[in-house]
Design a protein around this motif. Structure first.
Motif, short mmCIF file in Angstrom:
data_model
loop_
_atom_site.label_atom_id
_atom_site.label_comp_id
_atom_site.label_asym_id
_atom_site.label_seq_id
_atom_site.Cartn_x
_atom_site.Cartn_y
_atom_site.Cartn_z
N ASN A 174 1.64 3.08 -3.32
CA ASN A 174 0.90 4.34 -3.30
C ASN A 174 1.05 5.05 -4.64
OD1 ASN A 174 -0.30 6.79 -2.75
ND2 ASN A 174 0.71 7.07 -0.79
N TYR A 216 -1.42 11.04 2.76
CA TYR A 216 -0.61 10.37 1.75
C TYR A 216 0.34 9.35 2.40
CZ TYR A 216 2.70 9.51 -1.99
OH TYR A 216 3.49 8.89 -2.92
N ASP A 252 7.00 3.93 -0.67
CA ASP A 252 5.70 3.24 -0.64
C ASP A 252 5.32 2.92 -2.08
OD1 ASP A 252 3.17 2.26 -0.20
OD2 ASP A 252 2.43 4.05 0.83
N ASN A 299 -0.50 4.85 4.88
CA ASN A 299 -0.25 3.44 4.58
C ASN A 299 1.19 3.05 4.86
OD1 ASN A 299 -2.91 3.05 3.82
ND2 ASN A 299 -2.49 3.37 1.65
#
Length: 152
Positions: free
Chosen positions: A71, A98, A68, A101
């Motif tokens: 992030n 965490y 990700d 997304n």
């Protein structure tokens, strides 16, 4: 954990490995010779100054960042360190948050829907004071598949 047409899906007591970005990932496993090996329950027995532990944690951080790229939040410690048994099926609510997304994007669903499932599957401390809040990774991933099947 659950039976569907008399077929076991997973265990409430022993973690399972998830690697797809469309699923929540649990704690790293320290069992040998394979991850989440119920017959090989043990910790890694590596102290904080051990170079092998530092290398393993750095690799796990890199993998989470690569999964990700957007992030930039601090990575919760339970996503990069194994539990004492190496088999813990739970993660902290922070570890689940965490990953929201990434999971939402992989499934093509709104972040809020995935966040709602995390909230619904967060187990609170017993009587509000005993223990820590936690999320059972397999139960959360099964709920994802029931409510938000992924096709990617």
């Amino acid at each position: 954990f659950r039976r569907v047409l008399f077929r076991s899906i997973g265990s409430q007591l022993v973690a399972q490995s998830f690697t797809s970005p469309a699923y929540f990932w649990g704690r790293p496993s320290a069992t040998a010779p394979t991850p989440n090996n119920g017959a090989g329950s043990s910790g890694a027995n590596q102290g904080p100054s051990n170079p092998a532990l530092k290398e393993a944690v750095a690799g796990r951080i890199a993998a989470l960042r690569a999964a990700d790229l957007s992030n930039r939040d601090a990575i919760p410690v339970d996503l990069v360190t194994a539990s004492a048994s190496g088999l813990d099926p739970h993660i902290s609510p922070a570890a689940a948050l965490y990953q929201v997304n990434r999971v939402a994007a992989a499934r093509g669903f709104p972040r809020e829907r995935v966040l709602g499932l995390v909230e619904a599957h967060t187990e609170r401390p017993w009587l509000g004071v005993f223990g820590e809040a936690r999320v059972h990774v397999l139960a959360l991933n099964l709920a994802l598949d029931e409510q938000m099947p992924h096709t990617r």
